[in-house]
Design an enzyme around this catalytic site. Structure first.
Site, PDB file in Angstrom:
ATOM      1  N   HIS A 173       3.677   3.014  12.774  1.00 34.01           N
ATOM      2  CA  HIS A 173       2.765   4.069  13.229  1.00 34.01           C
ATOM      3  C   HIS A 173       3.381   4.910  14.345  1.00 34.01           C
ATOM      4  CE1 HIS A 173      -1.125   2.005  11.582  1.00 34.01           C
ATOM      5  NE2 HIS A 173      -0.064   1.704  10.849  1.00 34.01           N
ATOM      6  N   GLU A 186      -4.965   1.969   2.653  1.00 35.26           N
ATOM      7  CA  GLU A 186      -5.009   0.749   3.467  1.00 35.26           C
ATOM      8  C   GLU A 186      -5.147   1.090   4.946  1.00 35.26           C
ATOM      9  OE1 GLU A 186      -3.293  -2.597   5.914  1.00 35.26           O
ATOM     10  OE2 GLU A 186      -2.683  -0.502   5.776  1.00 35.26           O
ATOM     11  N   GLU A 187      -4.502   2.176   5.362  1.00 30.67           N
ATOM     12  CA  GLU A 187      -4.479   2.517   6.785  1.00 30.67           C
ATOM     13  C   GLU A 187      -5.836   2.949   7.318  1.00 30.67           C
ATOM     14  OE1 GLU A 187      -2.180   1.763   8.605  1.00 30.67           O
ATOM     15  OE2 GLU A 187      -0.273   1.835   7.541  1.00 30.67           O
ATOM     16  N   ASP A 205       3.629  -6.563   3.649  1.00 26.49           N
ATOM     17  CA  ASP A 205       3.150  -5.514   4.562  1.00 26.49           C
ATOM     18  C   ASP A 205       3.247  -5.969   6.016  1.00 26.49           C
ATOM     19  OD1 ASP A 205       1.988  -3.133   5.435  1.00 26.49           O
ATOM     20  OD2 ASP A 205      -0.062  -3.815   5.086  1.00 26.49           O
ATOM     21  N   ASP A 263       5.987   1.293   6.858  1.00 29.61           N
ATOM     22  CA  ASP A 263       4.656   0.715   6.677  1.00 29.61           C
ATOM     23  C   ASP A 263       3.884   1.618   5.712  1.00 29.61           C
ATOM     24  OD1 ASP A 263       2.215  -0.525   6.892  1.00 29.61           O
ATOM     25  OD2 ASP A 263       1.807   0.160   8.935  1.00 29.61           O
ATOM     26  N   HIS A 318       0.829  -1.217   0.000  1.00 34.03           N
ATOM     27  CA  HIS A 318       0.000   0.000   0.000  1.00 34.03           C
ATOM     28  C   HIS A 318       0.859   1.261   0.000  1.00 34.03           C
ATOM     29  CE1 HIS A 318       0.273   0.886   4.416  1.00 34.03           C
ATOM     30  NE2 HIS A 318       0.258  -0.421   4.579  1.00 34.03           N
ATOM     31  N   ASP A 370      -0.155   4.394   1.071  1.00 34.72           N
ATOM     32  CA  ASP A 370      -0.412   5.407   2.084  1.00 34.72           C
ATOM     33  C   ASP A 370       0.342   5.117   3.373  1.00 34.72           C
ATOM     34  OD1 ASP A 370      -2.170   3.168   2.504  1.00 34.72           O
ATOM     35  OD2 ASP A 370      -3.297   4.380   3.934  1.00 34.72           O
TER      36      ASP A 370
END
Length: 429
Positions: A384, A178-179, A201, A144, A80, A82
């Site tokens: 994150h 995705e997030e 991922d 990520d 992903h 984002d």
């Protein structure tokens, strides 16, 4: 600097944070269009054909099969574009730290070190003497999932530069949002044409996920009765008080901060309102289908209790399913996805660990839509967080792993049987 590291350092500097407050639009942020355009050019530059960047920032492309593998089913690799909203993610400044033990310091922010200690991440001890990529401590690193994006692109470049490396037709998909739970939702699987796939991922090297939480989002609405507080006795029903009472009846031991492994949870994520009306949002997670259904039922029972006490319609519960445990849809014919990933890890010197993912991936959504798609690790840590990092060697080993993995699918027939023994597999694997 190796190809995958150079790519990763470039990609993380392209802003592409998604926005959960704009989830009705895909992509949720205009910056993801920029990242999608960059990746479209990257796919073209490594030799992919049929490269498309659509209006929703989905990027797809095809790497034709190696000689002799043209009839093997196409394999998708997905990551992903984002990055998460949980920490600042604009203006990422990656740098490489040569780690010599003790705390890993990403940078100094407001005079204080932004660091990760071995107590927080015990795996740090394994990386002593290695180079590690960090941000400057003021933003996410965006490993990520730009680590996954870089690893896939580095693999494609290697396969094109070395035509003797066996592989089936590879379908590449880079997806937005995705997030915030959208991910591969709008990916056209018929047009993609893959039989199986992997998302890249995951986190620590060696971790492999073919099951994950089932997930839903619950919105609980409380309707109050508001009068002047000076004359409120036996009349006022304060919606804030109702929400507090509701939360106290949700099982306290089943919150994220008290759970691990295969234990599910109730997690209150947002609350807003006034004495007249309050909305309280939860995310519900569990691996077992029956236990997952019971979590939704528990919230409805609490609401029924409050309605019996305060009047029908005082509390309502609306539940929206987000994704399901991908393991529910894996059949016997899909076992090779697991076996091949285990073999590929071992062939590059990594002992695989099959871990149920305490979260979702694009693979969960894709699997439920009919494209079996477990999850490969990227090597990253502290996702994150401004303390996010990824060892250089982990980026490089993941590309080696993917090379071994796609080679195995070159020998698979259209019916899913294997034409020849997989290259490099050891006895008993």
């Amino acid at each position: 600097m190796s190809d995958v590291v150079e790519r990763f350092m470039r990609y993380v500097q392209v802003d592409s944070q998604s926005d959960p407050d704009n989830e009705a639009q895909t992509p949720s942020t205009p910056t993801q269009h920029k990242m999608a355009e960059v990746m479209g050019e990257e796919l073209r530059s490594v030799g992919c054909i049929d490269v498309k960047v659509d209006e929703h920032a989905y990027v797809t492309g095809t790497l034709p099969a190696s000689k002799g593998a043209e009839d093997a089913p196409a394999l998708m690799l997905c990551a992903h574009l984002d990055t998460a909203k949980d920490a600042p993610a604009s203006g990422v400044k990656p740098h490489i730290v040569h780690y010599e033990g003790g705390p890993l310091v990403a940078g100094i922010v407001n005079g204080q070190p932004v660091q990760t200690t071995p107590d927080q991440v015990p795996d740090l001890a394994k990386f002593q003497g290695q180079d590690i990529v960090c941000s400057d401590g003021s933003t996410l690193l965006s490993a990520d999932d730009k680590a996954g994006v870089a690893e896939i692109c580095a693999l494609l470049a290697r396969l094109v530069a070395n035509p003797e490396l066996a592989h089936p037709t590879i379908k590449v998909a880079f997806v937005p949002d995705e997030e915030i739970g959208h991910g591969a939702e709008l990916l056209d699987l018929d047009a993609l044409g893959a039989k199986w796939g992997y998302t890249v991922d995951g986190e620590a090297l060696g971790e492999f996920n073919y099951e994950c939480f089932s997930a839903s989002e619950a919105t609980v609405t409380f309707k109050g009765v508001v009068v002047h507080p000076g004359s409120a006795k036996n009349i006022m029903v304060n919606a804030i008080t109702l929400a507090s009472e509701f939360q106290q009846m949700v099982p306290a031991a089943e919150r994220p901060e008290h759970t691990e492994g295969r234990e599910g949870y109730y997690h209150p994520t947002d609350i807003s309102g006034t004495p007249d009306e309050v909305k309280l949002c939860y995310i519900l997670r569990d691996f077992d289908a029956a236990d997952f259904d019971e979590r939704e039922a528990t919230l409805r029972r609490i609401a029924a209790f409050q309605n019996a006490r305060y009047g029908e319609g005082t509390v309502t519960v609306e539940v929206r399913q987000q994704y399901r445990n991908m393991a529910e849809k894996f059949g016997p014919a899909d076992q090779l996805l697991i076996d091949y990933a285990v073999e590929a890890n071992r062939e590059v010197g990594i002992e695989p660990v099959l871990v149920p993912a305490r979260g979702g991936t694009d693979g969960a959504q894709l699997t439920l839509r009919g494209l079996p798609c477990p999850n490969i690790a990227t090597g990253g840590y502290n996702a994150h967080s401004v303390r996010e990092f990824v060892p250089v060697r982990s980026l490089e080993l993941t590309v080696d792993l993917l090379e071994r993995l796609v080679a195995k699918f070159a020998a698979v027939r259209a019916d899913g049987t294997v034409a020849t023994p997989t290259a490099g597999a050891t006895d008993g694997e």
